[in-house]
Design an enzyme around this catalytic site. Structure first.
Site, mmCIF file in Angstrom:
data_model
loop_
_atom_site.group_PDB
_atom_site.id
_atom_site.type_symbol
_atom_site.label_atom_id
_atom_site.label_comp_id
_atom_site.label_asym_id
_atom_site.label_seq_id
_atom_site.Cartn_x
_atom_site.Cartn_y
_atom_site.Cartn_z
ATOM 1 C CB THR A 114 40.422 73.504 -45.069
ATOM 2 O OG1 THR A 114 39.472 73.042 -46.041
ATOM 3 C CG2 THR A 114 39.906 73.102 -43.695
ATOM 4 C CE LYS A 121 9.248 80.564 -50.110
ATOM 5 N NZ LYS A 121 10.617 80.502 -49.691
ATOM 6 C CG ASP A 145 36.905 69.160 -44.019
ATOM 7 O OD1 ASP A 145 37.762 70.049 -43.819
ATOM 8 O OD2 ASP A 145 36.981 68.364 -44.963
ATOM 9 N NE ARG A 172 55.246 92.375 -41.208
ATOM 10 C CZ ARG A 172 54.619 93.326 -41.876
ATOM 11 N NH1 ARG A 172 53.514 93.863 -41.389
ATOM 12 N NH2 ARG A 172 55.087 93.746 -43.039
ATOM 13 N N GLY A 185 44.981 71.917 -44.260
ATOM 14 C CA GLY A 185 43.812 71.146 -43.849
ATOM 15 C C GLY A 185 44.180 69.801 -43.234
ATOM 16 C CG ASP A 186 41.311 66.637 -43.373
ATOM 17 O OD1 ASP A 186 41.712 67.101 -44.469
ATOM 18 O OD2 ASP A 186 40.279 65.961 -43.265
ATOM 19 N NE ARG A 211 17.215 85.770 -52.027
ATOM 20 C CZ ARG A 211 16.301 85.015 -51.415
ATOM 21 N NH1 ARG A 211 15.011 85.205 -51.656
ATOM 22 N NH2 ARG A 211 16.645 84.101 -50.555
ATOM 23 C CG MET A 254 33.825 74.562 -53.816
ATOM 24 S SD MET A 254 35.540 75.026 -54.060
ATOM 25 C CE MET A 254 36.217 73.459 -54.565
ATOM 26 N N GLY A 255 32.976 72.172 -50.380
ATOM 27 C CA GLY A 255 32.904 71.599 -49.031
ATOM 28 C C GLY A 255 33.389 70.169 -48.935
ATOM 29 N NE ARG A 256 39.086 68.214 -50.349
ATOM 30 C CZ ARG A 256 40.190 67.505 -50.290
ATOM 31 N NH1 ARG A 256 40.136 66.201 -50.237
ATOM 32 N NH2 ARG A 256 41.346 68.100 -50.301
ATOM 33 C CB ALA A 312 50.164 86.288 -37.969
ATOM 34 N N GLY A 338 44.669 72.508 -50.259
ATOM 35 C CA GLY A 338 43.904 73.525 -50.993
ATOM 36 C C GLY A 338 44.173 74.911 -50.424
ATOM 37 C CG ASP A 388 36.488 71.928 -47.695
ATOM 38 O OD1 ASP A 388 35.940 72.734 -48.462
ATOM 39 O OD2 ASP A 388 37.355 71.117 -48.064
ATOM 40 N NE ARG A 404 44.465 69.249 -53.545
ATOM 41 C CZ ARG A 404 43.760 69.704 -52.507
ATOM 42 N NH1 ARG A 404 44.008 69.279 -51.288
ATOM 43 N NH2 ARG A 404 42.797 70.578 -52.686
ATOM 44 C CG HIS A 424 38.613 75.526 -57.904
ATOM 45 N ND1 HIS A 424 38.071 74.427 -58.533
ATOM 46 C CD2 HIS A 424 39.584 75.059 -57.087
ATOM 47 C CE1 HIS A 424 38.716 73.342 -58.122
ATOM 48 N NE2 HIS A 424 39.622 73.700 -57.247
HETATM 49 P P1 ATP Z 1 42.052 70.901 -48.063
HETATM 50 O O1 ATP Z 1 41.162 70.451 -46.938
HETATM 51 O O2 ATP Z 1 41.897 72.328 -48.375
HETATM 52 O O3 ATP Z 1 41.995 70.025 -49.270
HETATM 53 P P2 ATP Z 1 44.315 69.420 -47.089
HETATM 54 O O4 ATP Z 1 45.485 69.814 -46.273
HETATM 55 O O5 ATP Z 1 43.368 68.443 -46.463
HETATM 56 O O6 ATP Z 1 43.575 70.766 -47.519
HETATM 57 P P3 ATP Z 1 45.285 67.368 -48.882
HETATM 58 O O7 ATP Z 1 45.572 67.395 -50.342
HETATM 59 O O8 ATP Z 1 44.380 66.319 -48.368
HETATM 60 O O9 ATP Z 1 44.804 68.846 -48.488
HETATM 61 O O10 ATP Z 1 46.682 67.197 -48.109
HETATM 62 C C1 ATP Z 1 47.769 68.069 -48.401
HETATM 63 C C2 ATP Z 1 49.040 67.281 -48.545
HETATM 64 O O11 ATP Z 1 49.355 66.656 -47.281
HETATM 65 C C3 ATP Z 1 48.991 66.126 -49.527
HETATM 66 O O12 ATP Z 1 49.201 66.552 -50.856
HETATM 67 C C4 ATP Z 1 50.131 65.257 -49.050
HETATM 68 O O13 ATP Z 1 51.343 65.763 -49.526
HETATM 69 C C5 ATP Z 1 50.083 65.464 -47.534
HETATM 70 N N1 ATP Z 1 49.400 64.321 -46.923
HETATM 71 C C6 ATP Z 1 48.076 64.051 -46.903
HETATM 72 N N2 ATP Z 1 47.821 62.866 -46.299
HETATM 73 C C7 ATP Z 1 49.029 62.369 -45.930
HETATM 74 C C8 ATP Z 1 49.463 61.181 -45.274
HETATM 75 N N3 ATP Z 1 48.595 60.247 -44.854
HETATM 76 N N4 ATP Z 1 50.781 61.021 -45.076
HETATM 77 C C9 ATP Z 1 51.677 61.947 -45.472
HETATM 78 N N5 ATP Z 1 51.327 63.096 -46.111
HETATM 79 C C10 ATP Z 1 50.047 63.304 -46.340
#
Ligand code: ATP
Length: 325
Positions: free
Chosen positions: A129, A219, A133, A29, A106-107, A158, A173-175, A26, A15, A131, A76, A255
């Site tokens: 991200t 309130k 998280d 450069r 992100g993760d 408000r 948001m926040g998944r 950064a 995302g 989120d 993705r 979004h």
């Molecule tokens: P956000 O937290 O904003 O959604 P994110 O990095 O967690 O960001 P994801 O869509 O979960 O977003 O992961 C990004 C991309 O990383 C995926 O589309 C995929 O290509 C790759 N990816 C995720 N998990 C795996 C995995 N287990 N093995 C290989 N590639 C992965």
């Protein structure tokens, strides 16, 4: 011509998050300042697999520090989830002669790094991200801007809910994490917040009871924040209206919270993290991620970051409730 001492690739993945551009700037450069060559890879892992690349100059990152989104675009990538896709990505890395791949994401993007590392790719991660998280780091790029967008929306809601003596239920948001919800609720002065980490101790009945109690103490309007990971926002608004008789409106920010010019906090972290990611490459570090903990930037092994569990302190929730009487 100067001999380049190293060549790195940079991509944004998953995302989009406000501040990604400041991080790209950064990275580019800092690397150019150290006589490194920088290859920008478009559309995340998809662009690596398909060889969508561009050599980056300092001018390619002019006028982007203030922009939301990512000039490298993001995606993705389902192909990256397959061994074939990962092998293709690693092969392109080798063909390009890269010494490191800097991944801003992100993760899920970090899980992609872990797979690429098995094929000899040296990945350095920058956490981005909205989120928040991600394990191993107290900050992720984009969070502050997303919270400010949510807080701004709460301010506006408000005004109108106060004028009409209504209840507003706002989904942020926040998944599966409640960080954005907690921060929006606290800073927007919400009366209540529903978020995944507190699923066991709260439900809609308690939220509705709180609204009734607050109305009985004078309130005249109510602001309730619901995290995306809880959902059911329209139904909650309908239930509040039918049970209490108070006109209730649901607003789902969605979004909207991904966009916008990054705040100073996001630009600061993105700039610092981009700088430290390149320094890590220069120091010969392998498969590490930039983290921000206890007020300092640090490098952590990618594997170690996976094993660290981040938890949301439920005291925030208690404080929001205390301040909402
Ligand atoms: P956000 O937290 O904003 O959604 P994110 O990095 O967690 O960001 P994801 O869509 O979960 O977003 O992961 C990004 C991309 O990383 C995926 O589309 C995929 O290509 C790759 N990816 C995720 N998990 C795996 C995995 N287990 N093995 C290989 N590639 C992965």
């Amino acid at each position: 011509m100067d001999k380049k001492i190293k060549k790195i690739g940079v991509l944004t993945s998953g995302g989009d998050a406000p501040g990604m551009n400041a991080a790209i700037r950064a990275v580019v450069r800092t690397a150019l300042s150290s006589q490194m060559e920088v290859i920008g890879i478009r559309k995340g892992y998809n662009g690596l697999i398909n060889g969508e690349i561009k050599e980056m100059s300092s001018r390619d990152v002019s006028n982007i520090i203030n922009l939301g989104g990512t000039v490298l675009h993001t995606a993705r990538s389902p192909e990256m989830l397959t061994i074939e896709g990962q092998k293709k990505a690693a092969a392109i890395y080798d063909i390009l002669g890269l010494d490191a791949l800097i991944v801003i994401g992100g993760d899920g993007s970090y899980r992609g790094m872990r797979e690429l590392a098995k094929f000899g790719v040296n990945c350095i991660g920058i956490p981005a991200t909205i989120d928040l998280d991600m394990n191993g780091t107290e900050y992720t790029i984009g969070f502050d801007t997303a919270v400010n967008t949510g807080m701004d929306a709460l301010n506006k809601l408000r005004d109108t809910s106060s004028s009409h003596e209504r209840c507003s239920v706002v989904e942020v948001m926040g998944r599966n994490a409640g960080y954005i919800a907690i921060w929006c609720a606290m800073t927007g002065g919400a009366e209540d917040v529903m978020f995944p980490e507190a699923k066991d101790i709260q439900d809609s009945k308690k939220v509705i009871q709180q609204i009734i109690t607050n109305r009985s103490t004078g309130k005249r309007h109510n602001l309730i924040v619901v995290a995306e990971g809880i959902g059911g926002t329209q139904k909650l608004a309908d239930d509040i209206q039918s049970i209490t008789g108070i006109q209730t409106r649901a607003t789902i920010l969605g979004h909207l919270q991904r966009g916008g010019t990054p705040t100073a906090t996001d630009r600061m972290h993105a700039s610092m993290m981009g700088y430290y990611a390149v320094k890590a490459v220069l120091e010969g570090r392998q498969n590490q991620v930039v983290c921000f903990n206890r007020g300092r930037y640090e490098m952590l092994d990618l594997e170690a970051s996976f094993s660290m569990q981040k938890t949301l302190d439920l005291e925030y929730y208690d404080i929001i409730k205390t301040l909402s009487i």
